[in-house]
Write a protein that holds these residues in place. Sequence first.
Motif, short mmCIF file in Angstrom:
data_model
loop_
_atom_site.label_atom_id
_atom_site.label_comp_id
_atom_site.label_asym_id
_atom_site.label_seq_id
_atom_site.Cartn_x
_atom_site.Cartn_y
_atom_site.Cartn_z
N GLN A 1 141.30 40.55 -31.11
CA GLN A 1 140.76 41.68 -31.88
C GLN A 1 141.29 43.01 -31.37
OE1 GLN A 1 136.60 40.67 -31.34
NE2 GLN A 1 136.46 39.89 -33.45
N GLU A 2 141.42 43.16 -30.07
CA GLU A 2 141.97 44.39 -29.50
C GLU A 2 143.40 44.61 -29.97
OE1 GLU A 2 141.37 43.81 -25.31
OE2 GLU A 2 139.24 44.34 -25.43
N VAL B 1 143.27 45.63 -33.76
CA VAL B 1 142.79 47.01 -33.95
C VAL B 1 143.86 48.00 -33.50
CG1 VAL B 1 141.09 48.70 -33.16
CG2 VAL B 1 140.35 46.43 -33.90
N PRO C 1 141.75 46.77 -38.75
CA PRO C 1 140.34 46.71 -38.34
C PRO C 1 139.76 45.30 -38.49
CG PRO C 1 140.70 48.35 -40.08
CD PRO C 1 141.98 47.65 -39.86
N THR D 1 133.04 45.72 -39.50
CA THR D 1 132.06 46.71 -39.05
C THR D 1 131.48 46.40 -37.67
OG1 THR D 1 130.32 45.53 -40.25
CG2 THR D 1 131.40 47.33 -41.41
N GLY E 1 133.24 45.48 -35.22
CA GLY E 1 134.25 45.88 -34.25
C GLY E 1 134.67 44.73 -33.36
N ASP F 1 133.93 42.34 -31.16
CA ASP F 1 132.70 41.69 -30.70
C ASP F 1 132.92 40.30 -30.10
OD1 ASP F 1 133.33 40.23 -32.96
OD2 ASP F 1 131.46 40.67 -34.02
#
Length: 79
Positions: A17-18, A21, A26, A29, A31, A33
Motif C-alpha cells: 500500500q505504501e 500511494v 490511493p 478511504t 488509507g 491499513d
Amino acid sequence: MIGLREGDSGERVKFLQELLVAAGFPVGTSGIDGFYGPSTSRAVLACRRSEGSNATSGTSITGAAGKQILSSFIKSVMR
C-alpha cells in the motif's frame, strides 16, 4: 509482496500500500491499513494498467505485478 492476494493483511500489505500511494494510486478511504481489500485491488489494477499491463484484476500480486508496481514507484520517485 509477491504472493499477496485480496483478503491478506499485515506488514507486507502495508508495504504494498505504501508503494501504491507513493506512486499516486490511493488505496481507499482507510488509507494504509494493512488490509488487502477491494480498494487495494483497484489501486493494484490501476497501477498495473498505467504500466501497460492488460490485466483485468488486481486481486493478487504475481511476479509481473510486482515488477510493474515497483517500476511505477521508481518513476514517481524520479520525477
